[in-house]
Write an enzyme that holds these catalytic residues in place. Structure first.
Site, PDB file in Angstrom:
ATOM      1  N   CYS A  89      27.962  31.692  10.021  1.00  0.00           N
ATOM      2  CA  CYS A  89      26.794  31.758   9.818  1.00  0.00           C
ATOM      3  C   CYS A  89      26.648  31.966   8.307  1.00  0.00           C
ATOM      4  O   CYS A  89      25.918  31.102   7.537  1.00  0.00           O
ATOM      5  CB  CYS A  89      25.782  32.609  10.724  1.00  0.00           C
ATOM      6  SG  CYS A  89      25.864  32.086  12.334  1.00  0.00           S
ATOM      7  N   HIS A 150      19.470  35.396   7.707  1.00  0.00           N
ATOM      8  CA  HIS A 150      21.101  36.184   7.807  1.00  0.00           C
ATOM      9  C   HIS A 150      21.766  36.312   6.328  1.00  0.00           C
ATOM     10  O   HIS A 150      22.882  35.825   6.477  1.00  0.00           O
ATOM     11  CB  HIS A 150      21.818  35.191   8.838  1.00  0.00           C
ATOM     12  CG  HIS A 150      22.842  36.074   9.572  1.00  0.00           C
ATOM     13  ND1 HIS A 150      23.864  35.453  10.160  1.00  0.00           N
ATOM     14  CD2 HIS A 150      23.161  37.452   9.238  1.00  0.00           C
ATOM     15  CE1 HIS A 150      24.745  36.367  10.746  1.00  0.00           C
ATOM     16  NE2 HIS A 150      24.359  37.584  10.322  1.00  0.00           N
ATOM     17  N   ASP A 356      24.855  24.662  10.588  1.00  0.00           N
ATOM     18  CA  ASP A 356      25.646  25.316   9.649  1.00  0.00           C
ATOM     19  C   ASP A 356      27.011  25.531   9.822  1.00  0.00           C
ATOM     20  O   ASP A 356      27.714  25.799   8.874  1.00  0.00           O
ATOM     21  CB  ASP A 356      25.164  26.886   9.757  1.00  0.00           C
ATOM     22  CG  ASP A 356      25.182  27.335  11.289  1.00  0.00           C
ATOM     23  OD1 ASP A 356      25.616  26.852  12.292  1.00  0.00           O
ATOM     24  OD2 ASP A 356      24.629  28.716  11.550  1.00  0.00           O
ATOM     25  N   HIS A 357      27.586  24.988  11.098  1.00  0.00           N
ATOM     26  CA  HIS A 357      28.963  25.024  11.305  1.00  0.00           C
ATOM     27  C   HIS A 357      29.341  24.193  12.362  1.00  0.00           C
ATOM     28  O   HIS A 357      28.292  23.858  13.246  1.00  0.00           O
ATOM     29  CB  HIS A 357      29.737  26.312  11.076  1.00  0.00           C
ATOM     30  CG  HIS A 357      29.089  27.277  11.765  1.00  0.00           C
ATOM     31  ND1 HIS A 357      29.142  27.205  13.265  1.00  0.00           N
ATOM     32  CD2 HIS A 357      28.573  28.313  11.507  1.00  0.00           C
ATOM     33  CE1 HIS A 357      28.525  28.261  13.615  1.00  0.00           C
ATOM     34  NE2 HIS A 357      28.152  28.917  12.482  1.00  0.00           N
ATOM     35  N   LYS A 381      33.781  26.570  15.707  1.00  0.00           N
ATOM     36  CA  LYS A 381      33.175  27.923  15.046  1.00  0.00           C
ATOM     37  C   LYS A 381      34.225  28.783  14.655  1.00  0.00           C
ATOM     38  O   LYS A 381      35.035  29.057  15.321  1.00  0.00           O
ATOM     39  CB  LYS A 381      32.130  28.378  15.853  1.00  0.00           C
ATOM     40  CG  LYS A 381      31.290  29.544  15.053  1.00  0.00           C
ATOM     41  CD  LYS A 381      30.323  30.201  15.785  1.00  0.00           C
ATOM     42  CE  LYS A 381      29.703  31.520  15.133  1.00  0.00           C
ATOM     43  NZ  LYS A 381      28.528  31.861  16.041  1.00  0.00           N
TER      44      LYS A 381
END
Length: 588
Positions: A89, A150, A356-357, A381
């Site tokens: 993230c 984040h 995001d991934h 991830k």
């Protein structure tokens, strides 16, 4: 008399002509400025959290229902080789915001921690980094971020907000400054730094046993020590316990909060209503700024564990709680798109959807898989090299400008979003730093055949795990792996028993010679090539090696944001609603 009169008559029209010319020029210039402003599109960027590329119908899933994202793809351009710059993230989002590899800003792990752990840590996106929001804000855009951040909050005090979204070009923020974790939901097993927490608890138990043994021995006359010594040992035990339990024991209260701009509005947050709150905020933001231009980043909390799903979607999918959460995410996206259309902004808005991934393969319980599906791609991830960790959805829609239904198979990156939206907003990409992204507009519109990326470099923390070379003349897409994680158990496709696979140490394998794949023929990275099976093996490995060395020459040392000193919980940095440590409120 005659010539003099003719000369006088000639001068007057010349002056009038000059005045008219100046006036027309000014009017044209005014018209140009108005036209330029009128043609600045609204920009809506939607990012899901931990969504696998194989979870969407438009990317091949025929069992999960994602009609709204699928419609976005039908009406726009779908990228099949869209890549996150990092498999976790915090670094992935830092790269997305800045158009640069996260390690250029210190937002990658040097050793140990790979993402921010606390709202009250001092690490975060440095103030000297330029986000696309800052550039667009300077171009007259209203800039909003709704959802997950984040990227840190404070540096030295509870209110300095040096890493806050409002200090990085956004003029409005509502959402979660941290990220969802299991700790946010009462009753779930702890997730935040679980290994360290388990060790600290074990040390505390051992020390308590030692103190009890001393006390019992003193009481029975077995140990010739003073009660003062026993009390001192007990005090040290208490201090040790408080030193770690003050943070880990209240992780939900410290990390799981909602903020509106600089103010904490809910502490701890109520997860069951968070998704609807974010949706309402996004719809309201679009309505308030419908006269534009605006930039709105909607950073969804879905589909990260603990997968809090409203009752309307529970039990409705074919894939358990995770599938329910994906289908609710799609509904949220649909409601945001409806708001754009209801205000007549569809043709004036560039809309983008991504993750995001890759999906989180290790997220599971005794009943089911709680992480995403990455389709045919290997890994997930946390894995910086394998495609499943970094290949993500990429969908752009702008009716009348981008061709509907177009599919692009060229390598592209989340880092390309920065120069793309900056160009559309009339801004300039920073010239005082190395930029890793390229504008996607020529590729999206079909003006060019190939991506601007010849090489892309794939990091896991600070370690380069892989690199790809798009050999445009032949159309072949080479991928070289220097380091790969060791799956557990052996033969599995992930590191089960851990939160994610490691980047270094005993949990990885270094390949010398490196592994080579031809993604144009083997996108799932199932068949590594060898000098015997691929005549170009040595030439390709050498060429990619040269590119890696050239890339490394562009890197400069920067302060590490994930150092232990920046990661640890600092009570004086803790965002608080009320008087610390009695932080509690529910204004939402």
């Amino acid at each position: 008399m005659g010539p003099t009169s003719q000369s006088g008559r000639a001068k007057l029209p010349a002056r009038e002509f000059l005045a008219v010319l100046v006036t027309v020029s000014c009017l044209l210039r005014t018209c140009e400025l108005k036209a330029a402003n009128e043609f600045k599109p609204n920009i809506l960027l939607i990012m899901a959290d931990d969504l696998g590329i194989g979870d969407l119908g438009c990317y091949g899933n025929d069992t999960l229902r994602t009609p709204n994202v699928d419609r976005l793809a039908q009406e726009g351009v779908r990228l099949t080789q869209h890549l996150a710059a990092a498999p976790l993230c915090t670094p992935s989002r830092a790269s997305f915001l800045t158009g640069r590899h996260a390690l250029r800003s210190g937002m990658e792990a040097s050793n140990g921690y790979r993402a921010l752990q606390w709202n009250a840590g001092s690490g975060g996106l440095p103030e000297n980094e330029t986000t696309f929001a800052r550039v667009l804000q300077q171009q007259g855009y209203a800039t909003g971020l709704i959802g997950k951040w984040h990227q840190g909050i404070n540096c030295e005090s509870r209110t300095d907000h040096c890493h806050h979204p409002l200090n990085h070009g956004f003029d409005y923020f509502f959402g979660m400054p941290f990220t969802l974790v299991n700790d946010c939901l009462p009753g779930r097993s702890p997730e935040l730094d679980a290994a360290t927490r388990a060790r600290l608890r074990h040390y505390t138990q051992m020390m308590a046993l030692g103190v009890l043994t001393l006390a019992a021995g003193k009481a029975c006359g077995l140990f010739f020590i003073s009660w003062k010594a026993v009390l001192g040992a007990a005090s040290l035990l208490f201090l040790f316990f408080v030193s770690w339990y003050a943070s880990f024991g209240f992780a939900r209260r410290w990390n799981c909060i909602l903020m509106r701009n600089h103010e904490v509005t809910e502490q701890p947050m109520v997860l069951e209503r968070a998704g609807r709150l974010l949706l309402n905020e996004a719809v309201s933001y679009i309505e308030r700024n419908k006269h534009g231009p605006f930039l709105l980043v909607v950073s969804l909390l879905h589909v990260h564990v603990p997968l809090v799903t409203t009752k309307e979607f529970l039990g409705k999918s074919q894939h358990g709680l995770y599938g329910d959460n994906v289908e609710e995410m799609d509904w949220l996206v649909g409601e945001i798109l409806n708001a754009v259309e209801e205000h007549g902004l569809k043709n004036k808005t560039l809309t983008y959807f991504t993750s995001d991934h890759g999906g989180h393969l290790e997220a599971r319980d005794e009943h089911s898989q709680l992480g995403g599906w990455n389709g045919i791609y290997r890994g997930g991830k946390g894995m910086g090299g394998w495609e499943g960790g970094i290949r993500v959805p990429g969908i752009f829609r702008w009716p009348g400008v981008l061709p509907a239904g177009r599919v692009v198979h060229e390598p592209t990156s989340l880092m390309d979003v920065f120069p793309t939206v900056v160009q559309l907003g009339g801004g300039q990409v920073p010239q005082d730093r190395v930029m890793d992204g390229h504008s996607l507009m020529p590729l999206l519109q079909g003006d060019v055949e190939h991506s601007a990326h010849e090489f892309l470099f794939h990091y896991c923390g600070k370690y380069l795990h892989a690199a790809r070379w798009h050999e445009k003349e032949s159309g072949r897409l080479w991928k070289v792996h220097y380091v790969t994680p060791r799956f557990h158990p052996q033969g599995a496709g992930a590191c089960y028993g851990r939160s994610v696979c490691p980047c270094s140490g005993e949990g990885v394998t270094h390949h010398d010679p490196p592994l080579l794949f031809d993604l144009s023929r083997d996108p799932s990275e199932a068949r590594p090539l060898s000098p015997g099976s691929e005549p170009l093996y040595h030439a390709v490995v050498a060429r990619v090696g040269q590119a890696v060395e050239a890339h490394r020459e562009t890197l400069s040392p920067v302060p590490p944001q994930f150092s232990l000193g920046n990661i640890v919980w600092k009570p004086w940095l803790q965002p608080c609603c009320g008087t610390f440590p009695l932080c509690s409120c529910s204004q939402e």
